[in-house]
Design a protein around this motif. Structure first.
Motif, PDB file in Angstrom:
ATOM      1  N   ILE A 134       9.161   8.737  26.546  1.00 38.91           N
ATOM      2  CA  ILE A 134       7.792   8.196  26.487  1.00 38.91           C
ATOM      3  C   ILE A 134       7.813   6.722  26.105  1.00 38.91           C
ATOM      4  CG2 ILE A 134       5.625   8.283  25.192  1.00 38.91           C
ATOM      5  CD1 ILE A 134       5.898  11.333  25.196  1.00 38.91           C
ATOM      6  N   SER A 135       8.623   6.357  25.121  1.00 36.93           N
ATOM      7  CA  SER A 135       8.670   4.946  24.715  1.00 36.93           C
ATOM      8  C   SER A 135       9.194   4.061  25.838  1.00 36.93           C
ATOM      9  CB  SER A 135       9.511   4.766  23.446  1.00 36.93           C
ATOM     10  OG  SER A 135      10.864   5.076  23.691  1.00 36.93           O
ATOM     11  N   TYR A 136      10.159   4.558  26.612  1.00 36.29           N
ATOM     12  CA  TYR A 136      10.678   3.777  27.736  1.00 36.29           C
ATOM     13  C   TYR A 136       9.594   3.555  28.782  1.00 36.29           C
ATOM     14  CZ  TYR A 136      13.238   2.582  31.954  1.00 36.29           C
ATOM     15  OH  TYR A 136      13.662   1.969  33.102  1.00 36.29           O
ATOM     16  N   TYR A 137       8.965   4.637  29.208  1.00 27.59           N
ATOM     17  CA  TYR A 137       7.962   4.505  30.274  1.00 27.59           C
ATOM     18  C   TYR A 137       6.690   3.797  29.800  1.00 27.59           C
ATOM     19  CZ  TYR A 137      10.686   7.022  33.634  1.00 27.59           C
ATOM     20  OH  TYR A 137      11.674   7.378  34.519  1.00 27.59           O
ATOM     21  N   LEU A 138       6.295   4.024  28.580  1.00 27.43           N
ATOM     22  CA  LEU A 138       5.073   3.389  28.087  1.00 27.43           C
ATOM     23  C   LEU A 138       5.269   1.901  27.831  1.00 27.43           C
ATOM     24  CD1 LEU A 138       2.146   3.641  27.076  1.00 27.43           C
ATOM     25  CD2 LEU A 138       3.090   4.144  24.830  1.00 27.43           C
ATOM     26  N   PHE A 139       6.268   1.555  27.042  1.00 31.07           N
ATOM     27  CA  PHE A 139       6.416   0.163  26.617  1.00 31.07           C
ATOM     28  C   PHE A 139       7.139  -0.713  27.629  1.00 31.07           C
ATOM     29  CE2 PHE A 139       6.182   2.370  22.420  1.00 31.07           C
ATOM     30  CZ  PHE A 139       4.910   1.930  22.116  1.00 31.07           C
ATOM     31  N   ILE A 140       8.133  -0.175  28.307  1.00 28.53           N
ATOM     32  CA  ILE A 140       8.939  -0.998  29.210  1.00 28.53           C
ATOM     33  C   ILE A 140       8.396  -0.950  30.634  1.00 28.53           C
ATOM     34  CG2 ILE A 140      11.240  -1.321  30.175  1.00 28.53           C
ATOM     35  CD1 ILE A 140      12.337  -0.322  27.452  1.00 28.53           C
ATOM     36  N   ARG A 141       8.146   0.230  31.155  1.00 27.71           N
ATOM     37  CA  ARG A 141       7.690   0.351  32.546  1.00 27.71           C
ATOM     38  C   ARG A 141       6.187   0.088  32.695  1.00 27.71           C
ATOM     39  NH1 ARG A 141      11.649  -0.582  35.792  1.00 27.71           N
ATOM     40  NH2 ARG A 141      13.357   0.862  35.543  1.00 27.71           N
ATOM     41  N   LEU A 142       5.365   0.803  31.947  1.00 27.73           N
ATOM     42  CA  LEU A 142       3.917   0.705  32.126  1.00 27.73           C
ATOM     43  C   LEU A 142       3.356  -0.614  31.596  1.00 27.73           C
ATOM     44  CD1 LEU A 142       1.322   2.137  33.050  1.00 27.73           C
ATOM     45  CD2 LEU A 142       1.145   3.071  30.746  1.00 27.73           C
ATOM     46  N   LEU A 143       3.642  -0.945  30.342  1.00 25.07           N
ATOM     47  CA  LEU A 143       3.105  -2.168  29.750  1.00 25.07           C
ATOM     48  C   LEU A 143       3.936  -3.403  30.071  1.00 25.07           C
ATOM     49  CD1 LEU A 143       2.005  -0.821  26.257  1.00 25.07           C
ATOM     50  CD2 LEU A 143       0.566  -1.331  28.234  1.00 25.07           C
ATOM     51  N   GLY A 144       5.179  -3.217  30.494  1.00 26.62           N
ATOM     52  CA  GLY A 144       6.024  -4.346  30.852  1.00 26.62           C
ATOM     53  C   GLY A 144       6.420  -5.214  29.672  1.00 26.62           C
ATOM     54  N   LEU A 145       6.501  -4.621  28.466  1.00 23.06           N
ATOM     55  CA  LEU A 145       6.887  -5.390  27.293  1.00 23.06           C
ATOM     56  C   LEU A 145       8.389  -5.660  27.328  1.00 23.06           C
ATOM     57  CD1 LEU A 145       4.727  -3.560  24.628  1.00 23.06           C
ATOM     58  CD2 LEU A 145       4.224  -5.678  25.819  1.00 23.06           C
ATOM     59  N   SER A 146       8.792  -6.701  26.665  1.00 23.25           N
ATOM     60  CA  SER A 146      10.180  -7.146  26.760  1.00 23.25           C
ATOM     61  C   SER A 146      11.061  -6.521  25.680  1.00 23.25           C
ATOM     62  CB  SER A 146      10.244  -8.671  26.687  1.00 23.25           C
ATOM     63  OG  SER A 146       9.697  -9.110  25.460  1.00 23.25           O
ATOM     64  N   PHE A 147      11.068  -5.200  25.611  1.00 21.56           N
ATOM     65  CA  PHE A 147      12.002  -4.510  24.739  1.00 21.56           C
ATOM     66  C   PHE A 147      13.339  -4.402  25.461  1.00 21.56           C
ATOM     67  CE2 PHE A 147       8.105  -2.737  22.811  1.00 21.56           C
ATOM     68  CZ  PHE A 147       8.401  -2.988  21.479  1.00 21.56           C
ATOM     69  N   PRO A 148      14.444  -4.412  24.709  1.00 20.17           N
ATOM     70  CA  PRO A 148      15.733  -4.204  25.367  1.00 20.17           C
ATOM     71  C   PRO A 148      15.818  -2.795  25.924  1.00 20.17           C
ATOM     72  CG  PRO A 148      15.995  -4.324  22.969  1.00 20.17           C
ATOM     73  CD  PRO A 148      14.560  -4.633  23.278  1.00 20.17           C
ATOM     74  N   THR A 149      16.349  -2.669  27.145  1.00 21.29           N
ATOM     75  CA  THR A 149      16.416  -1.355  27.782  1.00 21.29           C
ATOM     76  C   THR A 149      17.747  -0.665  27.560  1.00 21.29           C
ATOM     77  OG1 THR A 149      17.111  -2.400  29.843  1.00 21.29           O
ATOM     78  CG2 THR A 149      14.761  -1.949  29.575  1.00 21.29           C
ATOM     79  N   GLY A 150      18.779  -1.399  27.253  1.00 21.03           N
ATOM     80  CA  GLY A 150      20.082  -0.786  27.020  1.00 21.03           C
ATOM     81  C   GLY A 150      20.868  -0.625  28.311  1.00 21.03           C
ATOM     82  N   VAL A 151      22.097  -0.187  28.160  1.00 21.29           N
ATOM     83  CA  VAL A 151      23.003  -0.101  29.305  1.00 21.29           C
ATOM     84  C   VAL A 151      22.651   1.028  30.272  1.00 21.29           C
ATOM     85  CG1 VAL A 151      24.921  -1.175  28.087  1.00 21.29           C
ATOM     86  CG2 VAL A 151      24.622   1.279  27.931  1.00 21.29           C
ATOM     87  N   LEU A 152      22.037   2.093  29.809  1.00 23.88           N
ATOM     88  CA  LEU A 152      21.703   3.209  30.705  1.00 23.88           C
ATOM     89  C   LEU A 152      20.552   2.902  31.657  1.00 23.88           C
ATOM     90  CD1 LEU A 152      21.953   6.342  28.380  1.00 23.88           C
ATOM     91  CD2 LEU A 152      23.567   5.563  30.102  1.00 23.88           C
TER      92      LEU A 152
END
Length: 154
Positions: A134-152
């Motif tokens: 949820i945090s990946y899709y909400l913050f990184i994909r949906l909102l486009g915030l610049s959190f680090p995504t990691g190697v995976l």
């Protein structure tokens, strides 16, 4: 003697002050693409919510009259629990850049649930996995915030 009412007033004022600090700090954030949310949006929302919630707690506690509960300081076990929880939060923050938000969130939530003995290890893994996704899709994909995504996820 420390009381619940006094503690709620102090915590409410502290949370509200922290919200003001976050609001000020978010005004100093610059940059961001025109087609996305500006990078200051999320910190501003968090700052506003902290300011409102802290002020509400302090005002509500200030207005309550009547019998007040005494607060007992934690024993050695309670202090150890607080310190380990704070240390795990520090590790979460430190591991966010190298591992990315989803993996760091998974590890932090799994450890916290396991350490605080809130459920069995399998339930901790499931809750952590759901929270990470949820945090990946909400913050990184949906909102486009610049959190680090990691190697995976790169």
């Amino acid at each position: 003697m420390k009381t619940q009412r006094a503690a709620d007033i102090v915590v409410g004022c502290g949370v509200a002050l922290f919200g003001v600090f976050i609001l000020y700090a978010s005004t100093l954030i610059t940059g961001g693409a025109a087609h996305r949310l500006p990078p200051r949006t999320f910190p501003m929302i968090v700052g506003i919510l902290l300011l409102l919630c802290g002020s509400g707690l302090a005002l509500k506690s200030w207005s309550i009259r009547g019998a007040d509960l005494a607060i007992h300081w934690p024993d050695g076990e309670g202090i150890r629990t607080i310190l380990v929880t704070l240390l795990s939060l520090g590790c979460y923050i430190a591991l966010m850049n190298p591992l990315g938000l989803p993996i760091a969130t998974f590890l932090y939530i799994a450890f916290s649930i396991w350490y605080l003995k809130r459920s069995k290890w399998l339930m901790a893994i499931v809750i952590s996995l759901i929270t990470a996704v949820i945090s990946y899709y909400l913050f990184i994909r949906l909102l486009g915030l610049s959190f680090p995504t990691g190697v995976l996820f790169e």
